[in-house]
Design a protein around this motif. Structure first.
Motif, PDB file in Angstrom:
ATOM      1  N   THR A  46       0.857  -1.127  -0.039  1.00  0.00           N
ATOM      2  CA  THR A  46      -0.080  -0.053  -0.026  1.00  0.00           C
ATOM      3  C   THR A  46       0.909   1.266   0.008  1.00  0.00           C
ATOM      4  O   THR A  46       0.563   2.369  -0.234  1.00  0.00           O
ATOM      5  N   SER A  47       2.027   1.075   0.247  1.00  0.00           N
ATOM      6  CA  SER A  47       3.098   2.343   0.243  1.00  0.00           C
ATOM      7  C   SER A  47       4.472   1.614  -0.524  1.00  0.00           C
ATOM      8  O   SER A  47       4.601   0.693  -0.239  1.00  0.00           O
ATOM      9  N   PRO A  48       4.991   2.637  -1.355  1.00  0.00           N
ATOM     10  CA  PRO A  48       6.050   1.997  -1.999  1.00  0.00           C
ATOM     11  C   PRO A  48       7.435   1.410  -1.226  1.00  0.00           C
ATOM     12  O   PRO A  48       7.669   2.122  -0.138  1.00  0.00           O
ATOM     13  N   SER A  49       7.786   0.377  -1.389  1.00  0.00           N
ATOM     14  CA  SER A  49       8.754  -0.542  -0.593  1.00  0.00           C
ATOM     15  C   SER A  49       9.681  -1.123  -1.634  1.00  0.00           C
ATOM     16  O   SER A  49       9.092  -1.681  -2.370  1.00  0.00           O
ATOM     17  N   ASP A  50      10.959  -1.153  -1.474  1.00  0.00           N
ATOM     18  CA  ASP A  50      12.005  -2.165  -2.129  1.00  0.00           C
ATOM     19  C   ASP A  50      12.468  -3.267  -1.342  1.00  0.00           C
ATOM     20  O   ASP A  50      13.038  -4.051  -1.664  1.00  0.00           O
ATOM     21  N   ALA A  51      11.848  -3.300  -0.075  1.00  0.00           N
ATOM     22  CA  ALA A  51      12.078  -4.465   0.738  1.00  0.00           C
ATOM     23  C   ALA A  51      12.007  -5.781  -0.017  1.00  0.00           C
ATOM     24  O   ALA A  51      11.206  -5.979  -0.839  1.00  0.00           O
ATOM     25  N   GLY A  52      12.873  -6.948   0.577  1.00  0.00           N
ATOM     26  CA  GLY A  52      12.536  -8.092  -0.246  1.00  0.00           C
ATOM     27  C   GLY A  52      11.416  -9.068   0.483  1.00  0.00           C
ATOM     28  O   GLY A  52      11.730  -9.859   1.390  1.00  0.00           O
ATOM     29  N   TYR A  53      10.334  -8.878  -0.084  1.00  0.00           N
ATOM     30  CA  TYR A  53       9.154  -9.547   0.692  1.00  0.00           C
ATOM     31  C   TYR A  53       9.200 -11.069   0.069  1.00  0.00           C
ATOM     32  O   TYR A  53       8.347 -12.066   0.926  1.00  0.00           O
ATOM     33  N   PHE A  54       9.932 -11.371  -0.533  1.00  0.00           N
ATOM     34  CA  PHE A  54       9.897 -12.840  -1.198  1.00  0.00           C
ATOM     35  C   PHE A  54      11.251 -13.535  -1.478  1.00  0.00           C
ATOM     36  O   PHE A  54      12.206 -12.945  -2.019  1.00  0.00           O
ATOM     37  N   GLY A  55      11.225 -14.858  -1.148  1.00  0.00           N
ATOM     38  CA  GLY A  55      12.311 -15.476  -1.523  1.00  0.00           C
ATOM     39  C   GLY A  55      12.218 -17.337  -1.650  1.00  0.00           C
ATOM     40  O   GLY A  55      11.078 -17.533  -2.044  1.00  0.00           O
ATOM     41  N   ASP A  56      13.232 -17.917  -1.626  1.00  0.00           N
ATOM     42  CA  ASP A  56      13.118 -19.091  -2.251  1.00  0.00           C
ATOM     43  C   ASP A  56      12.132 -19.976  -1.400  1.00  0.00           C
ATOM     44  O   ASP A  56      11.445 -21.198  -1.790  1.00  0.00           O
ATOM     45  N   LEU A  57      11.799 -19.875   0.105  1.00  0.00           N
ATOM     46  CA  LEU A  57      10.792 -20.715   0.716  1.00  0.00           C
ATOM     47  C   LEU A  57       9.366 -20.170   0.223  1.00  0.00           C
ATOM     48  O   LEU A  57       8.675 -21.295  -0.282  1.00  0.00           O
ATOM     49  N   LEU A  58       9.318 -19.176   0.054  1.00  0.00           N
ATOM     50  CA  LEU A  58       7.725 -18.838  -0.717  1.00  0.00           C
ATOM     51  C   LEU A  58       7.423 -19.491  -1.848  1.00  0.00           C
ATOM     52  O   LEU A  58       6.525 -19.916  -2.482  1.00  0.00           O
ATOM     53  N   ALA A  59       8.762 -19.388  -2.700  1.00  0.00           N
ATOM     54  CA  ALA A  59       8.724 -20.132  -3.921  1.00  0.00           C
ATOM     55  C   ALA A  59       8.589 -21.429  -3.930  1.00  0.00           C
ATOM     56  O   ALA A  59       7.715 -22.032  -4.952  1.00  0.00           O
ATOM     57  N   ALA A  60       9.011 -22.156  -3.015  1.00  0.00           N
ATOM     58  CA  ALA A  60       8.880 -23.536  -2.898  1.00  0.00           C
ATOM     59  C   ALA A  60       7.402 -23.995  -2.684  1.00  0.00           C
ATOM     60  O   ALA A  60       6.985 -24.612  -3.182  1.00  0.00           O
ATOM     61  N   SER A  61       6.908 -23.159  -2.008  1.00  0.00           N
ATOM     62  CA  SER A  61       5.540 -23.251  -1.480  1.00  0.00           C
ATOM     63  C   SER A  61       4.482 -23.113  -2.603  1.00  0.00           C
ATOM     64  O   SER A  61       3.756 -23.743  -3.039  1.00  0.00           O
ATOM     65  N   LEU A  62       4.752 -21.882  -3.477  1.00  0.00           N
ATOM     66  CA  LEU A  62       4.057 -21.608  -5.007  1.00  0.00           C
ATOM     67  C   LEU A  62       4.076 -22.810  -5.673  1.00  0.00           C
ATOM     68  O   LEU A  62       3.374 -22.974  -6.404  1.00  0.00           O
ATOM     69  N   GLU A 106      11.717 -28.493   3.148  1.00  0.00           N
ATOM     70  CA  GLU A 106      11.048 -29.719   2.724  1.00  0.00           C
ATOM     71  C   GLU A 106       9.597 -29.897   2.872  1.00  0.00           C
ATOM     72  O   GLU A 106       8.993 -30.438   2.075  1.00  0.00           O
ATOM     73  N   ARG A 107       9.124 -29.475   3.940  1.00  0.00           N
ATOM     74  CA  ARG A 107       7.519 -29.430   4.162  1.00  0.00           C
ATOM     75  C   ARG A 107       6.832 -28.645   3.068  1.00  0.00           C
ATOM     76  O   ARG A 107       5.930 -29.117   2.516  1.00  0.00           O
ATOM     77  N   LEU A 108       7.400 -27.385   2.953  1.00  0.00           N
ATOM     78  CA  LEU A 108       6.625 -26.497   1.795  1.00  0.00           C
ATOM     79  C   LEU A 108       6.590 -27.261   0.394  1.00  0.00           C
ATOM     80  O   LEU A 108       5.814 -27.241  -0.199  1.00  0.00           O
ATOM     81  N   LYS A 109       7.711 -27.821   0.011  1.00  0.00           N
ATOM     82  CA  LYS A 109       7.988 -28.485  -1.236  1.00  0.00           C
ATOM     83  C   LYS A 109       6.859 -29.730  -1.321  1.00  0.00           C
ATOM     84  O   LYS A 109       6.557 -29.872  -2.376  1.00  0.00           O
ATOM     85  N   ARG A 110       6.708 -30.396  -0.196  1.00  0.00           N
ATOM     86  CA  ARG A 110       5.622 -31.331  -0.139  1.00  0.00           C
ATOM     87  C   ARG A 110       4.266 -31.019  -0.272  1.00  0.00           C
ATOM     88  O   ARG A 110       3.096 -31.644  -0.243  1.00  0.00           O
ATOM     89  N   GLY A 111       4.018 -29.464  -0.074  1.00  0.00           N
ATOM     90  CA  GLY A 111       2.811 -29.132  -0.262  1.00  0.00           C
ATOM     91  C   GLY A 111       2.139 -28.604   1.053  1.00  0.00           C
ATOM     92  O   GLY A 111       1.106 -27.845   0.966  1.00  0.00           O
ATOM     93  N   GLU A 112       2.875 -28.663   2.194  1.00  0.00           N
ATOM     94  CA  GLU A 112       2.148 -28.118   3.528  1.00  0.00           C
ATOM     95  C   GLU A 112       2.164 -26.724   3.083  1.00  0.00           C
ATOM     96  O   GLU A 112       3.105 -25.948   2.630  1.00  0.00           O
ATOM     97  N   LEU A 113       1.282 -26.088   3.778  1.00  0.00           N
ATOM     98  CA  LEU A 113       1.033 -24.590   3.876  1.00  0.00           C
ATOM     99  C   LEU A 113       2.088 -23.845   4.919  1.00  0.00           C
ATOM    100  O   LEU A 113       2.188 -24.318   6.205  1.00  0.00           O
TER     101      LEU A 113
END
Lengths: 230, 230, 230, 230, 230, 230
Positions: free
Chosen positions: D85-101, F197-204
């Motif tokens: 909701t306000s400009p930010s360059d912070a790093g909100y996203f990395g490899d763990l969230l990517a694994a989940s997606l 590992e848990r995220l990769k298996r699909g856990e949230l």
């Protein structure tokens, strides 16, 4: 399709007038920290504070034809909001268009692009918030639309929404939220007035807001400067 | 080779004086929408409007030695134009150089770099348009050239060209075009004066400029806001 | 660890007062062209010139909790210096915090972030140098530290250092260097005053500074404009 | 109010798949030159071209809590769209969230903020378009909303809209326009394929598009270089 | 007046070919540290190094009509140089125009604006240096000129000049200086080759360039780290 | 005073080597979200990941003389850190200096300025993180210092600190914190590996991190999309 919507519903004039007295920062807080346009939107002269109902213009880059179309849709108490479909710093607006808007009672201009004739606009006290001051002329070749929803400087604006603008920048209040936002502004300012008096007398925010306990819980440590630091 | 060109031909003083009354936006339009320097060139204080003949300086980044050389080449009615060969925000210019230029009747400074002593320059009403305000000092080690063509803030400027500058920014008029550009400014302003009066009385640009037919041809659609939008 | 250091040693008040009279550009030169904060740090209104001793705040992005903590550590003659640990344009500071600082005799604010309530701060003549003007609110969730060394707008600042700020920007003088820097400022200004008088009378810097010989050694060539250039 | 909307209607998967083959530039043209996100949105590695249905996240600056909430709302074929909701360059996203997606079949991320773990994301070929690459961590303190309309990098995006992204940037297609836009892309590409063949054989656009007459009408002049220019 | 100059004199093809082997940094140094375009001009893919003779295009913002006109003026060995008269990030150029230029033997494009179809241009290995990558479409409404002098990304470029471009950026060599600049590049590289060998063997630049004495004269002090710093 | 400090204490080589395996994002988190250089510091080619002990250089704008001095102070395992005292994009560093550093076993360069000879540096796989790529040459006229504390891209760096750099940017670890930071990186990565590992298996993440309860407490509302939204 390029369209001009006539007579969109507008927020109540009284709500707009009230929000002008509260200003951008209070309005933004009162509606849950939403509605700010980007920080690069700056006033061409200091000290203006306005609020009014939005007439919106979506137009192509480097082409100001639709502003002429939009003038006819403006009425007293409006604020003109101009958003190119692609970023542009060109000077879409100058003293002739300002003369036309002032004749209709328009309160100011919000433009996510450039503006020119700053000297004349300042002398006439016609307030403008823009992303650039630039004399580059524009053409009149391609259509756009008037009174459709636009994204202006990162904020979504519908025709009839309230635009509040002052030295802090620009904030949009959705039409149906205007009355409720006024109420919240009044409540917030009442609360702040009491705090302000205490702070002016020298009380600390730490005490006024009762922050000390929570700071300690979080682990904040106080210590005196070491002698060797002197 | 580093060279100082003495006594380059200058545009007529009368033409420069006339262009100062018309300002940047009108001059830019009158010469076919050319000549603007980049929008990042901003005045250090509001309200100045000048025009004069360019004395140009090409110099290395972070080195202001050649400005001292250029002062000697300036005469009353000139505007000093400074362009580093590589981008720099350093503060090449301050109150001492301004004192020197004012003693020679120079009307202002255009510098694609930084400037300092803003407080003193403002008090003395010496107008400067610059890309930055920054106190960073410069050295005096490397030569440059005076009165050679320079690219300043994206515009090609020859010595003797007319520089017009006001709150809208900066515009250059080629020396041989100066007289003709004055004529076009006068014609343009005469035309605009008549339009301005009509707009102030409330006539619409759509009618004054006769735009309605062409808008319809292009397919612009008007419709009333739907009731459900209320 | 998050810590608040109480009563750090401060530079002598007399040194700070003296540096305020010299201003940023002279101070920066007097200490060997060091100490400037980034050029993007701009005053919210023109004409202020202050100096004072730094109370420093290191805080997280978009969180102004520690400013409330810092107020208590401020005393008359201080300047508050706020540096987020990650870049942010959010509006960490407004008129309530200013009221609190003014009640304690604080001379101004230096913040590498955004500020809001510009209209009120200007009316109260509370000077602020910031990287942005933006109304975006902040939270009060995460601790930081007060009176630790911070990097603010590219400059390293220790608590108790002298901060000098005016229309040219902001400069830091290390606490132990303050007295010596005052001496050098005085010496520099004495020298400049004499030069200024000569320049105002029309003498050239080329002669005042004796530059002609060195320019010739470096190979600078003077020639008259060719007739065909006319 | 902070809300998570479950199961918003999504554009047809076939339409998204088709738009991926056409890419950003063609899609943007096919829907009347609308829908582009700002040019500062760049891919973290070259060569990816995706399209999918938007799951949108509106969240506070420097706080990535709501991304965790949003993951649960994603299904195969989606693209996650994150707008502070306000400009930010912070790093909100990395490899763990990517694994989940990736475990859920999400096709990529569009984020008007920063991203980190570029090395891992590149190795996993998980495509991201962002305004910054920055490792700055975020907090998990403040709520936002999922699957509400957001303005992301200057474009209005509703949940279920189609997001198209490639090396040219990012474009949004409103959900109900997706099928029609595919048709127009196909028509446009068919036309362009024929033109492309002619241009490759050396025919000129001037002839293929029949531009010569209109250029002459507008007054374009051709002349040979003067001998003295040699 | 809008004009297309046919067959401007071009720098010798051999000179352009030679400069391509030397690259931007060496060419820039060889002609006295001049000729660089702004640092924001970046290649769309890494590894290309070209040189060729300039065909220049001056055109209005957001309008690419004149590029179509310019194609006809191009011949094998040319580099197309496109400079809008006002800053624009719009995508003036894509794969169709590239197909046309490649059919004529053009070596690359330098454009102080946006470009699109990056994926196709990369696959075709058609090199482009631009200020932006952006898919925003342009119109074909307003004339400009071909083969007139232009200011492109801050550098003055005449038709027929040599353009050198590689991963370091873009440099222009005036037509009449091309042969001489090649000679100087060769001399410079011969000298650097010897130095490079010595440095690779571990000799220090301080010794190879004989810098130690001058450093001492200027007062450089060496001292060992204090034990307490450990 | 300009000084070269010889043999400053350096962080243990083993700690630096270990941090290289963890990378910037993990290191930054492990030391409490501190130490990042500004996001504008980008690698000249993708995929490098290094860590080493800092040799620092403070030098004037547009002058690279002190880099030659600093080379002699470098030893195997170092990373050279270059910080101008005023912002500059000039190209302070190219293939000759890289050859010299590689001969000494230096692992890379961090420079808050420009760099050139990108093609050669990439071919040699000498990694550089810089704020700009620009061929503009520098002079060798003015002294600076080696192995003094510097502020580089907003971060305070002492000689002997560990510099970690990869595709995410650059992070500094204070010398005395290096060993402890390695421990924390190891702990953090162990924890993350299990989560991954848990995220990769699909856990949230909602379940893995146990977030649902706190979200509900804060008032997050879930609701299904309204039928009329379809």
């Amino acid at each position: 399709m390029n369209v001009v919507i006539r007579n969109p519903p507008r927020a109540p004039a009284l709500a707009a007038d009230a929000l002008a007295t509260h200003g951008v920062a209070t309005t933004h807080e009162a509606q849950g920290r939403t509605g700010l346009l980007a920080a690069y939107m700056r006033p061409i002269f200091a000290g203006a504070r306005i609020a009014g109902t939005a007439v919106t213009v979506s137009l192509p880059p480097c082409d100001n034809w639709m502003i002429h179309v939009a003038v006819e849709q403006c009425q007293a108490g409006d604020v003109l909001v101009v958003a190119p479909t692609s970023p542009s710093d060109a000077g879409y607006f100058g003293d002739l268009l300002a003369a036309s808007l002032m004749a209709r009672g328009v309160r100011g201009l919000i433009i996510d692009a450039g503006v020119r004739d700053i000297r004349d606009l300042t002398a006439a006290r016609f307030p403008v918030w823009s992303r650039a001051i630039f004399a580059q002329g524009t053409v009149k070749e391609t259509l756009g639309s008037v009174n459709v929803p636009v994204v202006c400087a990162g904020a979504l604006i519908h025709p009839g929404d309230v635009i509040v603008a002052d030295d802090d920048g620009v904030c949009v209040v959705p039409r149906r939220e205007a009355a409720r936002t006024v109420e919240r502004c009044v409540a917030r300012e009442a609360k702040e007035a009491a705090v302000r008096e205490r702070l002016k007398r020298g009380e600390l925010g730490l005490d006024v807001y009762g922050m000390r306990e929570r700071l300690a819980e979080r682990g904040l440590v106080y210590r005196d400067a070491a002698p060797e630091e002197a």
